[in-house]
Design a protein around this motif. Structure first.
Motif, PDB file in Angstrom:
ATOM      1  N   THR A   1      10.648   4.292  21.251  1.00  0.00           N
ATOM      2  CA  THR A   1       9.430   4.387  20.459  1.00  0.00           C
ATOM      3  C   THR A   1       9.794   4.339  18.989  1.00  0.00           C
ATOM      4  O   THR A   1      10.585   5.131  18.507  1.00  0.00           O
ATOM      5  CB  THR A   1       8.681   5.692  20.761  1.00  0.00           C
ATOM      6  OG1 THR A   1       8.389   5.732  22.151  1.00  0.00           O
ATOM      7  CG2 THR A   1       7.396   5.778  19.964  1.00  0.00           C
ATOM      8  N   ASN A   2       9.213   3.397  18.270  1.00  0.00           N
ATOM      9  CA  ASN A   2       9.471   3.234  16.853  1.00  0.00           C
ATOM     10  C   ASN A   2       8.347   3.909  16.083  1.00  0.00           C
ATOM     11  O   ASN A   2       7.236   3.401  16.017  1.00  0.00           O
ATOM     12  CB  ASN A   2       9.549   1.744  16.517  1.00  0.00           C
ATOM     13  CG  ASN A   2       9.919   1.499  15.080  1.00  0.00           C
ATOM     14  OD1 ASN A   2       9.699   2.322  14.215  1.00  0.00           O
ATOM     15  ND2 ASN A   2      10.492   0.340  14.831  1.00  0.00           N
ATOM     16  N   MET A   3       8.620   5.045  15.480  1.00  0.00           N
ATOM     17  CA  MET A   3       7.590   5.830  14.799  1.00  0.00           C
ATOM     18  C   MET A   3       7.021   5.085  13.590  1.00  0.00           C
ATOM     19  O   MET A   3       5.841   5.198  13.302  1.00  0.00           O
ATOM     20  CB  MET A   3       8.135   7.194  14.377  1.00  0.00           C
ATOM     21  CG  MET A   3       8.552   8.063  15.563  1.00  0.00           C
ATOM     22  SD  MET A   3       7.272   8.231  16.840  1.00  0.00           S
ATOM     23  CE  MET A   3       6.122   9.279  16.014  1.00  0.00           C
ATOM     24  N   ARG A   4       7.839   4.305  12.882  1.00  0.00           N
ATOM     25  CA  ARG A   4       7.326   3.541  11.743  1.00  0.00           C
ATOM     26  C   ARG A   4       6.314   2.506  12.218  1.00  0.00           C
ATOM     27  O   ARG A   4       5.300   2.264  11.569  1.00  0.00           O
ATOM     28  CB  ARG A   4       8.470   2.853  11.007  1.00  0.00           C
ATOM     29  CG  ARG A   4       9.334   3.817  10.237  1.00  0.00           C
ATOM     30  CD  ARG A   4      10.476   3.144   9.558  1.00  0.00           C
ATOM     31  NE  ARG A   4      10.057   1.947   8.856  1.00  0.00           N
ATOM     32  CZ  ARG A   4      10.877   1.136   8.236  1.00  0.00           C
ATOM     33  NH1 ARG A   4      12.163   1.391   8.228  1.00  0.00           N
ATOM     34  NH2 ARG A   4      10.438   0.056   7.612  1.00  0.00           N
ATOM     35  N   THR A   5       6.585   1.897  13.359  1.00  0.00           N
ATOM     36  CA  THR A   5       5.675   0.894  13.884  1.00  0.00           C
ATOM     37  C   THR A   5       4.378   1.540  14.356  1.00  0.00           C
ATOM     38  O   THR A   5       3.299   0.989  14.139  1.00  0.00           O
ATOM     39  CB  THR A   5       6.334   0.124  15.039  1.00  0.00           C
ATOM     40  OG1 THR A   5       7.575  -0.395  14.583  1.00  0.00           O
ATOM     41  CG2 THR A   5       5.459  -1.001  15.519  1.00  0.00           C
TER      42      THR A   5
ATOM     43  N   ARG B   1      -2.497   2.670  11.228  1.00  0.00           N
ATOM     44  CA  ARG B   1      -3.141   2.392   9.938  1.00  0.00           C
ATOM     45  C   ARG B   1      -3.935   1.094   9.992  1.00  0.00           C
ATOM     46  O   ARG B   1      -5.027   1.000   9.436  1.00  0.00           O
ATOM     47  CB  ARG B   1      -2.112   2.333   8.819  1.00  0.00           C
ATOM     48  CG  ARG B   1      -1.528   3.675   8.456  1.00  0.00           C
ATOM     49  CD  ARG B   1      -0.410   3.512   7.429  1.00  0.00           C
ATOM     50  NE  ARG B   1       0.327   4.712   7.255  1.00  0.00           N
ATOM     51  CZ  ARG B   1       0.251   5.478   6.169  1.00  0.00           C
ATOM     52  NH1 ARG B   1      -0.542   5.139   5.171  1.00  0.00           N
ATOM     53  NH2 ARG B   1       0.967   6.573   6.081  1.00  0.00           N
TER      54      ARG B   1
ATOM     55  N   ASN C   1      11.563  -1.451  19.715  1.00  0.00           N
ATOM     56  CA  ASN C   1      12.739  -1.224  18.894  1.00  0.00           C
ATOM     57  C   ASN C   1      13.579  -0.116  19.503  1.00  0.00           C
ATOM     58  O   ASN C   1      13.199   1.035  19.511  1.00  0.00           O
ATOM     59  CB  ASN C   1      12.322  -0.864  17.466  1.00  0.00           C
ATOM     60  CG  ASN C   1      13.469  -0.934  16.509  1.00  0.00           C
ATOM     61  OD1 ASN C   1      14.601  -1.160  16.902  1.00  0.00           O
ATOM     62  ND2 ASN C   1      13.175  -0.738  15.244  1.00  0.00           N
TER      63      ASN C   1
ATOM     64  N   GLU D   1       9.402  -5.857   8.203  1.00  0.00           N
ATOM     65  CA  GLU D   1       9.271  -4.654   7.394  1.00  0.00           C
ATOM     66  C   GLU D   1       9.324  -3.361   8.209  1.00  0.00           C
ATOM     67  O   GLU D   1       9.789  -2.350   7.706  1.00  0.00           O
ATOM     68  CB  GLU D   1       7.952  -4.685   6.614  1.00  0.00           C
ATOM     69  CG  GLU D   1       7.924  -5.733   5.535  1.00  0.00           C
ATOM     70  CD  GLU D   1       8.843  -5.421   4.374  1.00  0.00           C
ATOM     71  OE1 GLU D   1       8.863  -4.259   3.927  1.00  0.00           O
ATOM     72  OE2 GLU D   1       9.546  -6.339   3.927  1.00  0.00           O
ATOM     73  N   TYR D   2       8.812  -3.375   9.432  1.00  0.00           N
ATOM     74  CA  TYR D   2       8.611  -2.125  10.148  1.00  0.00           C
ATOM     75  C   TYR D   2       9.270  -2.024  11.513  1.00  0.00           C
ATOM     76  O   TYR D   2       9.338  -0.937  12.063  1.00  0.00           O
ATOM     77  CB  TYR D   2       7.097  -1.863  10.322  1.00  0.00           C
ATOM     78  CG  TYR D   2       6.391  -1.742   9.006  1.00  0.00           C
ATOM     79  CD1 TYR D   2       6.467  -0.568   8.273  1.00  0.00           C
ATOM     80  CD2 TYR D   2       5.683  -2.804   8.477  1.00  0.00           C
ATOM     81  CE1 TYR D   2       5.828  -0.458   7.043  1.00  0.00           C
ATOM     82  CE2 TYR D   2       5.038  -2.705   7.253  1.00  0.00           C
ATOM     83  CZ  TYR D   2       5.125  -1.528   6.543  1.00  0.00           C
ATOM     84  OH  TYR D   2       4.508  -1.431   5.336  1.00  0.00           O
ATOM     85  N   VAL D   3       9.711  -3.145  12.079  1.00  0.00           N
ATOM     86  CA  VAL D   3      10.123  -3.096  13.471  1.00  0.00           C
ATOM     87  C   VAL D   3      11.595  -3.391  13.693  1.00  0.00           C
ATOM     88  O   VAL D   3      12.272  -2.659  14.391  1.00  0.00           O
ATOM     89  CB  VAL D   3       9.282  -4.083  14.323  1.00  0.00           C
ATOM     90  CG1 VAL D   3       9.731  -4.057  15.771  1.00  0.00           C
ATOM     91  CG2 VAL D   3       7.821  -3.722  14.217  1.00  0.00           C
TER      92      VAL D   3
ATOM     93  N   ASP E   1       3.065   4.201  13.136  1.00  0.00           N
ATOM     94  CA  ASP E   1       2.325   4.543  11.924  1.00  0.00           C
ATOM     95  C   ASP E   1       1.584   3.336  11.366  1.00  0.00           C
ATOM     96  O   ASP E   1       0.387   3.415  11.099  1.00  0.00           O
ATOM     97  CB  ASP E   1       3.291   5.105  10.874  1.00  0.00           C
ATOM     98  CG  ASP E   1       2.585   5.474   9.589  1.00  0.00           C
ATOM     99  OD1 ASP E   1       1.644   6.294   9.649  1.00  0.00           O
ATOM    100  OD2 ASP E   1       2.971   4.947   8.534  1.00  0.00           O
ATOM    101  N   ILE E   2       2.259   2.202  11.194  1.00  0.00           N
ATOM    102  CA  ILE E   2       1.595   1.026  10.631  1.00  0.00           C
ATOM    103  C   ILE E   2       0.532   0.497  11.584  1.00  0.00           C
ATOM    104  O   ILE E   2      -0.537   0.063  11.160  1.00  0.00           O
ATOM    105  CB  ILE E   2       2.599  -0.075  10.225  1.00  0.00           C
ATOM    106  CG1 ILE E   2       1.924  -1.162   9.383  1.00  0.00           C
ATOM    107  CG2 ILE E   2       3.252  -0.723  11.428  1.00  0.00           C
ATOM    108  CD1 ILE E   2       1.471  -0.743   8.042  1.00  0.00           C
TER     109      ILE E   2
END
Length: 169
Positions: free
Chosen positions: A122-126, A132, A115, A94-96, A128-129
């Motif tokens: 640097t994977n900003m979505r990763t 969280r 990623n 889902e995120y990486v 973030d999750i």
């Protein structure tokens, strides 16, 4: 079986469903929740692709929460590993994973810099999750502000150390 759970959740939450059908669906959901075979089905239902209905996914998460909160000590090492690896695969999917579909480590911390999209490591979505997840763990498990019984503190410490800090155990 996942489809049956999804149907039962739909009927249980439907305002227009027949009362007896709704009652049967709610009973079925309760049986899934307490059954030793229920949590693996719910875990699969949650991570399934294509995704299940939001209501079914929420029910699946509630079952997993119940297992981790109230029955964690009854899980053996292979079951804990199954939960950890399934959820890590879900987070990767889902995120990486980038377009190259590369495989990554099972360490949650390593997912932040694995990623290589557009030359950026640097994977900003990763991130973030990951943040969280850490915040949720702090609020639900690790926070010292929330008063907890001694056995709950011990269980929470075990969950954090086994699933997050030592994922290969």
């Amino acid at each position: 079986m996942e489809e049956q759970i999804e149907q039962a959740v739909t009927f249980a939450l439907s305002p227009t469903a027949d009362h007896s059908l709704k009652s049967q669906a709610m009973n079925f959901c309760e049986q899934v929740k307490v059954s030793p075979e229920g949590w693996p089905l719910c875990l699969s239902l949650f991570v399934r692709f294509p995704k299940s209905t939001p209501e079914s996914r929420l029910f699946a998460l509630q079952v997993m929460e119940d297992v981790l909160k109230n029955r964690f000590s009854s899980l053996d090492a292979s079951q804990v590993h199954q939960i950890q690896s399934t959820l890590m695969d879900f987070v990767k999917r889902e995120y990486v994973l980038g377009e190259d579909g590369s495989e990554f480590s099972t360490e949650p911390q390593s997912l932040i810099q694995t990623n290589n999209v557009n030359g950026n490591k640097t994977n900003m979505r990763t991130i973030d999750i990951f943040l969280r997840i850490l915040l949720a763990i702090d609020e639900e498990v690790a926070s010292l502000v929330v008063p907890r019984e001694k056995d709950e503190v011990q269980r929470n410490s075990n969950i954090v150390s086994i699933i997050l800090l030592n994922p290969n155990k």
